[in-house]
Motif scaffolding. Structure first.
Motif, short mmCIF file in Angstrom:
data_model
loop_
_atom_site.label_atom_id
_atom_site.label_comp_id
_atom_site.label_asym_id
_atom_site.label_seq_id
_atom_site.Cartn_x
_atom_site.Cartn_y
_atom_site.Cartn_z
N LEU A 11 25.97 14.56 1.76
CA LEU A 11 26.51 13.71 0.70
C LEU A 11 26.89 12.32 1.23
O LEU A 11 27.69 12.21 2.15
CB LEU A 11 27.77 14.36 0.11
N ASN A 38 16.94 14.81 -7.22
CA ASN A 38 17.78 15.94 -7.59
C ASN A 38 19.23 15.56 -7.37
O ASN A 38 19.60 15.06 -6.31
CB ASN A 38 17.40 17.15 -6.72
N GLU A 39 20.04 15.73 -8.42
CA GLU A 39 21.46 15.37 -8.32
C GLU A 39 22.31 16.59 -8.61
O GLU A 39 21.98 17.40 -9.47
CB GLU A 39 21.79 14.29 -9.36
N LEU A 40 23.41 16.68 -7.90
CA LEU A 40 24.33 17.78 -8.14
C LEU A 40 25.04 17.68 -9.48
O LEU A 40 25.23 18.67 -10.16
CB LEU A 40 25.43 17.75 -7.07
N ASN A 44 22.56 11.11 -13.44
CA ASN A 44 21.82 10.58 -12.29
C ASN A 44 22.19 9.13 -12.05
O ASN A 44 21.59 8.22 -12.61
CB ASN A 44 20.31 10.71 -12.53
N ASP A 46 22.25 7.61 -8.96
CA ASP A 46 21.34 7.01 -7.98
C ASP A 46 20.09 6.49 -8.68
O ASP A 46 19.53 5.47 -8.32
CB ASP A 46 20.91 8.03 -6.92
N GLU A 58 13.86 13.48 -12.88
CA GLU A 58 15.19 13.86 -12.40
C GLU A 58 15.38 15.36 -12.55
O GLU A 58 14.93 15.94 -13.54
CB GLU A 58 16.26 13.19 -13.27
N SER A 61 22.04 18.56 -12.16
CA SER A 61 22.91 19.74 -12.10
C SER A 61 22.13 21.04 -11.87
O SER A 61 22.46 22.08 -12.40
CB SER A 61 23.79 19.86 -13.36
N ILE A 64 20.49 24.02 -6.67
CA ILE A 64 19.55 23.53 -5.68
C ILE A 64 18.92 24.61 -4.83
O ILE A 64 17.85 24.45 -4.31
CB ILE A 64 20.25 22.50 -4.77
N CYS A 92 16.69 14.79 -2.01
CA CYS A 92 17.46 16.02 -2.21
C CYS A 92 18.91 15.69 -2.52
O CYS A 92 19.39 14.61 -2.20
CB CYS A 92 17.47 16.86 -0.93
N THR A 93 19.63 16.65 -3.05
CA THR A 93 21.07 16.46 -3.17
C THR A 93 21.66 16.54 -1.76
O THR A 93 21.03 17.09 -0.85
CB THR A 93 21.74 17.58 -4.00
#
Ligand SMILES: Nc1nc2c(ncn2[C@@H]2O[C@H](COP(=O)(O)OP(=O)(O)OP(=O)(O)O)[C@@H](O)[C@H]2O)c(=O)[nH]1
Length: 362
Positions: A11, A38-40, A44, A46, A58, A61, A64, A92-93
């Motif tokens: 992170l 991919n976002e946690l 999004n 980023d 995208e 959530s 992953i 990746c997250t």
């Protein structure tokens, strides 16, 4: 064959910063990249930093470790068919184990014309060193090590935050963990783009997969042996195989009946702001966050200034930059860390907003 470049790293380590360098390089080369991000969290953020530069899909959530494998393959194929890119970059997250991603990419490459080019891991040198010196070997530190082990190219980033002599320590540690990766030390992920992103004439990363075995332990089962050996990194013709993941470091838990993240010690809290807040109090709140909160990002409006701001909080450092979004975006904070109390943070954020109320209406 479309080359796939996987960007991994804990992170806030500097993956999106690296992605921006990659996009600039591909543009200069007249190449057409596409991005899979991919976002946690549920938003999004980023993506808003890069989305006008390349087509992007995208995965938000997403779990992953569990659901991503199928979805990732499908999304990669969709990107490839829709945009016919020269290269696909997968960000990746920060808590993803790149093994899962590598596995999904190699699965997808069975069905379509894609090939894994490289796994680039970015590390926050300051955070890594602090974690390595900590008495408690946290799950996050183990994950960081897994991310480093899996890399074919490795970036020791944020060297500006190290004191004299510390870089050598980090370099030695990293070399021990992964002697095979091409490793550089940077500020702001500023790498030599040809070495890191060139897709011409590079040998591809070859991945041979061992058969997956599932070990049942009570109600849990562990995908314990999803081990890969990587051979033939572009700059190592010796083809030393190495395990990129040691079973004792594997934290991949699922629980029957429940949907468990591989890194269920990671808490993600999303807060939507209802009004502008005081900048000084906002900064104070971030200065006082518990150490377990490693990462936060979002969009906020301050009472003291006009317009929306993007904030980035990565391992104790807060950056705030004005933005001009091309489409409406919510004021939101996504806060990530290890086993912190989301309700306590929510309370603090609510208090921040409540304190701003009289000022806002005056
Ligand atoms: N001091 C310092 N800050 C950096 C450096 N590189 C990146 N940053 C900052 O660190 C923060 C996180 O950078 P990102 O590139 O968004 O990190 P990331 O890995 O994409 O973050 P996640 O995707 O949320 O895990 C941003 O505020 C960057 O400006 C560096 O070399 N030194």
């Amino acid at each position: 064959m479309i080359p796939i470049v996987v960007l991994s790293g804990f992170l806030g380590s500097g993956k999106t910063t690296l992605l921006q360098h990659a996009l600039a390089y591909y543009k200069e080369q007249g190449l057409k990249p596409a991005i899979l991000m991919n976002e946690l969290g549920d938003v999004n953020l980023d993506g808003s930093l890069v989305n006008d530069q390349a087509p992007m899909k995208e995965m938000l959530s997403g779990c992953i470790c569990c659901t991503i494998r199928g979805d990732l393959g499908v999304e990669l194929m969709n990107l490839a068919e829709e945009y016919k890119p020269d290269v696909i970059i997968v960000e990746c997250t920060g808590v993803a184990n790149p093994m899962e991603i590598v596995d999904a990419v190699t699965d997808a490459s069975i069905y379509s014309s894609m090939v894994l080019q490289s796994v680039i891991t970015v590390m926050d040198a300051r955070q890594f060193l602090d974690f390595s010196l900590g008495s408690e070997r946290s799950k996050s530190f183990r994950l960081m090590q897994d991310q480093l082990r899996c890399a074919s190219k490795l970036i020791i980033n944020k060297t500006d935050l190290l004191a004299a002599g510390e870089l050598q320590k980090v370099q030695a540690f990293v070399k021990e963990l992964n002697p095979y990766a091409l490793t550089v030390s940077t500020e702001r992920s500023d790498v030599d783009p040809v070495t890191f992103f060139s897709i011409q004439g590079e040998k591809r990363m070859e991945v041979s997969r061992q058969k997956e075995s599932t070990v049942d332990i009570g109600n849990d089962h562990h995908h314990a042996e999803n081990r890969l050996h990587m051979y033939g990194h572009d700059d190592h013709t010796d083809h030393h195989p190495h395990d990129c993941q040691e079973p004792e470091h594997h934290d991949h838990d699922h629980k029957h009946g429940e949907h468990y993240h591989s890194y269920d010690h990671v808490v993600v809290h999303t807060h939507f702001f209802g009004r502008p807040v005081s900048r000084s109090e906002f900064e104070q709140l971030f200065r006082g966050l518990p150490a377990e909160i490693y990462r936060a990002k979002g969009i906020v409006q301050f009472l003291e200034s006009e317009g929306q701001m993007m904030f980035q909080f990565a391992y104790r450092e807060l950056e705030i930059i004005p933005i001009r979004p091309q489409k409406p975006v919510n004021d939101v904070a996504v806060i990530m860390g290890e086993n912190f109390s989301a309700s306590e943070i929510e309370e603090r954020l609510k208090r921040l907003e409540a304190a701003a109320k009289p000022l806002a209406s005056s």
